[in-house]
Design a protein around this motif. Sequence first.
Motif, mmCIF file in Angstrom:
data_model
loop_
_atom_site.group_PDB
_atom_site.id
_atom_site.type_symbol
_atom_site.label_atom_id
_atom_site.label_comp_id
_atom_site.label_asym_id
_atom_site.label_seq_id
_atom_site.Cartn_x
_atom_site.Cartn_y
_atom_site.Cartn_z
ATOM 1 N N GLY A 125 0.817 -1.199 0.000
ATOM 2 C CA GLY A 125 0.000 0.000 0.000
ATOM 3 C C GLY A 125 0.851 1.249 0.000
ATOM 4 N N GLU A 126 0.166 2.388 0.017
ATOM 5 C CA GLU A 126 0.828 3.690 0.016
ATOM 6 C C GLU A 126 0.684 4.332 1.382
ATOM 7 O OE1 GLU A 126 0.502 8.034 -2.170
ATOM 8 O OE2 GLU A 126 -0.478 6.320 -3.077
ATOM 9 N N VAL A 127 1.794 4.829 1.899
ATOM 10 C CA VAL A 127 1.791 5.499 3.202
ATOM 11 C C VAL A 127 1.115 6.854 3.048
ATOM 12 C CG1 VAL A 127 3.215 6.447 5.049
ATOM 13 C CG2 VAL A 127 3.892 4.322 3.931
ATOM 14 N N LYS A 128 0.087 7.108 3.863
ATOM 15 C CA LYS A 128 -0.659 8.362 3.817
ATOM 16 C C LYS A 128 -0.275 9.307 4.946
ATOM 17 C CE LYS A 128 -3.095 7.457 0.201
ATOM 18 N NZ LYS A 128 -2.957 8.251 -1.007
ATOM 19 N N ALA A 129 0.194 8.767 6.087
ATOM 20 C CA ALA A 129 0.621 9.593 7.222
ATOM 21 C C ALA A 129 1.564 8.766 8.089
ATOM 22 C CB ALA A 129 -0.585 10.048 8.033
ATOM 23 N N VAL A 130 2.484 9.455 8.777
ATOM 24 C CA VAL A 130 3.438 8.767 9.648
ATOM 25 C C VAL A 130 3.454 9.425 11.023
ATOM 26 C CG1 VAL A 130 4.937 7.994 7.770
ATOM 27 C CG2 VAL A 130 5.391 10.175 8.863
ATOM 28 N N GLY A 131 3.706 8.609 12.047
ATOM 29 C CA GLY A 131 3.833 9.107 13.406
ATOM 30 C C GLY A 131 5.160 9.830 13.590
ATOM 31 N N ALA A 132 5.247 10.625 14.649
ATOM 32 C CA ALA A 132 6.432 11.448 14.906
ATOM 33 C C ALA A 132 7.693 10.628 15.150
ATOM 34 C CB ALA A 132 6.162 12.364 16.099
ATOM 35 N N GLU A 133 7.554 9.403 15.632
ATOM 36 C CA GLU A 133 8.719 8.581 15.975
ATOM 37 C C GLU A 133 9.158 7.644 14.852
ATOM 38 O OE1 GLU A 133 8.177 6.598 19.737
ATOM 39 O OE2 GLU A 133 7.000 8.273 20.494
ATOM 40 N N VAL A 134 8.537 7.740 13.684
ATOM 41 C CA VAL A 134 8.832 6.830 12.572
ATOM 42 C C VAL A 134 10.038 7.333 11.786
ATOM 43 C CG1 VAL A 134 7.966 5.916 10.382
ATOM 44 C CG2 VAL A 134 6.457 6.051 12.364
ATOM 45 N N GLU A 135 10.960 6.411 11.519
ATOM 46 C CA GLU A 135 12.126 6.715 10.698
ATOM 47 C C GLU A 135 12.181 5.738 9.523
ATOM 48 O OE1 GLU A 135 15.610 6.514 13.100
ATOM 49 O OE2 GLU A 135 14.895 8.021 14.513
ATOM 50 N N GLY A 136 12.657 6.187 8.389
ATOM 51 C CA GLY A 136 12.860 5.313 7.248
ATOM 52 C C GLY A 136 11.677 5.186 6.309
ATOM 53 N N VAL A 137 10.537 5.721 6.678
ATOM 54 C CA VAL A 137 9.342 5.677 5.830
ATOM 55 C C VAL A 137 8.722 7.066 5.850
ATOM 56 C CG1 VAL A 137 7.051 4.663 5.541
ATOM 57 C CG2 VAL A 137 8.910 3.244 6.356
ATOM 58 N N LYS A 138 8.275 7.531 4.672
ATOM 59 C CA LYS A 138 7.646 8.848 4.615
ATOM 60 C C LYS A 138 6.346 8.770 3.823
ATOM 61 C CE LYS A 138 10.461 10.328 0.670
ATOM 62 N NZ LYS A 138 10.911 9.018 0.324
ATOM 63 N N THR A 139 5.541 9.788 3.942
ATOM 64 C CA THR A 139 4.276 9.874 3.216
ATOM 65 C C THR A 139 4.536 9.731 1.718
ATOM 66 O OG1 THR A 139 3.375 11.319 4.923
ATOM 67 C CG2 THR A 139 2.243 11.315 2.813
ATOM 68 N N GLY A 140 3.742 8.903 1.066
ATOM 69 C CA GLY A 140 3.878 8.670 -0.372
ATOM 70 C C GLY A 140 4.665 7.422 -0.728
ATOM 71 N N ASP A 141 5.411 6.856 0.233
ATOM 72 C CA ASP A 141 6.164 5.629 -0.024
ATOM 73 C C ASP A 141 5.225 4.460 -0.272
ATOM 74 O OD1 ASP A 141 8.638 6.801 0.236
ATOM 75 O OD2 ASP A 141 9.050 5.997 2.239
ATOM 76 N N LYS A 142 5.626 3.566 -1.168
ATOM 77 C CA LYS A 142 4.919 2.302 -1.379
ATOM 78 C C LYS A 142 5.599 1.267 -0.496
ATOM 79 C CE LYS A 142 2.580 3.803 -5.070
ATOM 80 N NZ LYS A 142 2.010 5.058 -4.702
ATOM 81 N N VAL A 143 4.825 0.584 0.334
ATOM 82 C CA VAL A 143 5.402 -0.352 1.293
ATOM 83 C C VAL A 143 4.735 -1.721 1.198
ATOM 84 C CG1 VAL A 143 6.105 1.431 2.931
ATOM 85 C CG2 VAL A 143 3.840 0.400 3.142
ATOM 86 N N VAL A 144 5.453 -2.725 1.682
ATOM 87 C CA VAL A 144 4.938 -4.080 1.844
ATOM 88 C C VAL A 144 4.847 -4.312 3.345
ATOM 89 C CG1 VAL A 144 5.387 -6.535 1.443
ATOM 90 C CG2 VAL A 144 6.017 -4.846 -0.288
ATOM 91 N N PHE A 145 3.746 -4.933 3.783
ATOM 92 C CA PHE A 145 3.549 -5.123 5.220
ATOM 93 C C PHE A 145 3.125 -6.533 5.538
ATOM 94 C CE2 PHE A 145 0.000 -2.846 3.282
ATOM 95 C CZ PHE A 145 -1.058 -3.712 3.499
ATOM 96 N N ALA A 146 3.221 -6.891 6.822
ATOM 97 C CA ALA A 146 2.892 -8.233 7.296
ATOM 98 C C ALA A 146 1.419 -8.554 7.050
ATOM 99 C CB ALA A 146 3.214 -8.353 8.784
ATOM 100 N N LYS A 147 1.153 -9.813 6.742
ATOM 101 C CA LYS A 147 -0.189 -10.254 6.379
ATOM 102 C C LYS A 147 -1.230 -9.977 7.453
ATOM 103 C CE LYS A 147 -2.563 -14.192 4.372
ATOM 104 N NZ LYS A 147 -2.362 -15.458 3.690
ATOM 105 N N TYR A 148 -0.896 -10.221 8.711
ATOM 106 C CA TYR A 148 -1.882 -10.066 9.776
ATOM 107 C C TYR A 148 -1.614 -8.838 10.641
ATOM 108 C CZ TYR A 148 -3.129 -14.719 8.310
ATOM 109 O OH TYR A 148 -3.515 -15.795 7.554
ATOM 110 N N GLY A 149 -0.846 -7.888 10.138
ATOM 111 C CA GLY A 149 -0.524 -6.695 10.910
ATOM 112 C C GLY A 149 -1.573 -5.612 10.746
ATOM 113 N N GLY A 150 -1.609 -4.715 11.713
ATOM 114 C CA GLY A 150 -2.412 -3.509 11.591
ATOM 115 C C GLY A 150 -3.853 -3.621 12.024
ATOM 116 N N THR A 151 -4.478 -2.451 12.069
ATOM 117 C CA THR A 151 -5.883 -2.311 12.432
ATOM 118 C C THR A 151 -6.573 -1.512 11.340
ATOM 119 O OG1 THR A 151 -5.321 -2.283 14.775
ATOM 120 C CG2 THR A 151 -7.469 -1.393 14.175
ATOM 121 N N GLU A 152 -7.674 -2.039 10.812
ATOM 122 C CA GLU A 152 -8.412 -1.322 9.777
ATOM 123 C C GLU A 152 -9.268 -0.234 10.401
ATOM 124 O OE1 GLU A 152 -10.744 -3.889 7.276
ATOM 125 O OE2 GLU A 152 -8.989 -4.516 6.140
#
Length: 86
Positions: free
Chosen positions: A38-65
């Motif tokens: 997916g595409e990163v739409k917003a990042v938390g203040a403590e996040v490094e290495g990823v910015k808004t607009g980046d295309k990322v791959v993520f874990a299958k069962y990670g996250g909250t919809e």
Amino acid sequence: MNFQPLGKRVLVERVEETKTTASGIIIPDNAKEKPLSGEVKAVGAEVEGVKTGDKVVFAKYGGTEINLEDKTYLVLNIDDVLGVIK
């Protein structure tokens, strides 16, 4: 959109995959798995290495919809982001 992830979290919009196979067979929505990129739409203040607009791959069962402005997004811990697609 007015959503700011807290801490080491990112807001990601899933990128839909193609709905047909290479041979032209149409895959119904109920037979497809949810995309793992997916595409990163917003990042938390403590996040490094990823910015808004980046295309990322993520874990299958990670996250909250969550639903914002009639769209579905994922809030992921940065540890669930496996990499950036260049």
